[in-house]
Structures are given as C-alpha cells and as structure tokens.
Design an enzyme around this catalytic site. Structure first.
Site, short mmCIF file in Angstrom:
data_model
loop_
_atom_site.label_atom_id
_atom_site.label_comp_id
_atom_site.label_asym_id
_atom_site.label_seq_id
_atom_site.Cartn_x
_atom_site.Cartn_y
_atom_site.Cartn_z
CG ASP A 97 -6.40 -1.66 -1.75
OD1 ASP A 97 -6.52 -2.87 -2.02
OD2 ASP A 97 -5.55 -1.21 -0.95
CG ASP B 146 -1.96 -1.09 1.17
OD1 ASP B 146 -2.36 -1.45 0.06
OD2 ASP B 146 -2.38 -1.56 2.24
#
Length: 109
Positions: A69, A51
C-alpha cells in the site's frame, strides 16, 4: 474480480514500462507495479490482502495498511507530480516519432 482487475492493470503498466523512453516514468511505474504485485499475490494465494502496519495516535487509530500500500500510494503521488512537471510524458508517452522530432526542432528555431 479484484485480482483480475489488478492483474490487467499491472500488465498494462508493465507494457508501458517497456515501451516508454522516460527513465523517471519507468522508475515510478516499476515501484507502482511492485506494490500492485504485492497485493495481487496476497489476494490470489490467500483470498485477501494482509495488512500488518497498525498505528495509534492517542485515541485515533490510523487505518491498517501494508508495504505494498505504501508503494502504491507514494508512487502514485510521485507519478502525479511527474506528469504535471513534464508534459512530454502525457503528450508523447512512448517518445517522439521522427516526424514529431522534426516538428519540435523546427518550433524551437
């Protein structure tokens, strides 16, 4: 375990993409598969998902996420709207059979 589940769900979605006649459903599921594959590639080759988008609003730190995402969340939201707006996708996800087309054409008369 998560990589296996993700791979299985992705394969099912790809099957649906090729079988459904609904263009909007194909587009939304393609974006969902792209996000799923993005996270799956990370999980398989790195052992974890990277991330990299990190936002702070004053003292509040929004959860860190990545492009995959975003694709998953946005396509899922659009999929929900699409399923509520067009009941044919739920009733006949792979299109109408010849018999169903005759019945539906008779009902409109």
């Amino acid at each position: 375990f998560l990589a296996g589940v993700s791979a299985l769900v992705t394969l099912v979605l790809i099957y649906i993409i090729f079988k459904t006649p609904y263009i909007k459903l194909k587009a939304v599921l393609t974006i969902l598969v792209a996000g799923s594959l993005g996270n799956l590639v990370d999980r398989v080759f790195r052992g974890y998902v990277t991330d990299y988008l990190d936002f702070h609003f004053g003292s509040y730190a929004f959860p860190t996420f990545n492009l995959a995402d975003i694709l998953i969340v946005c396509s899922t939201a659009v999929l929900c709207i699409l399923l509520f707006a067009d009941h044919r996708i739920i009733d006949h996800p792979f299109g109408l059979d010849k018999k169903d087309e005759e019945v539906s054409s008779n009902e409109t008369i």
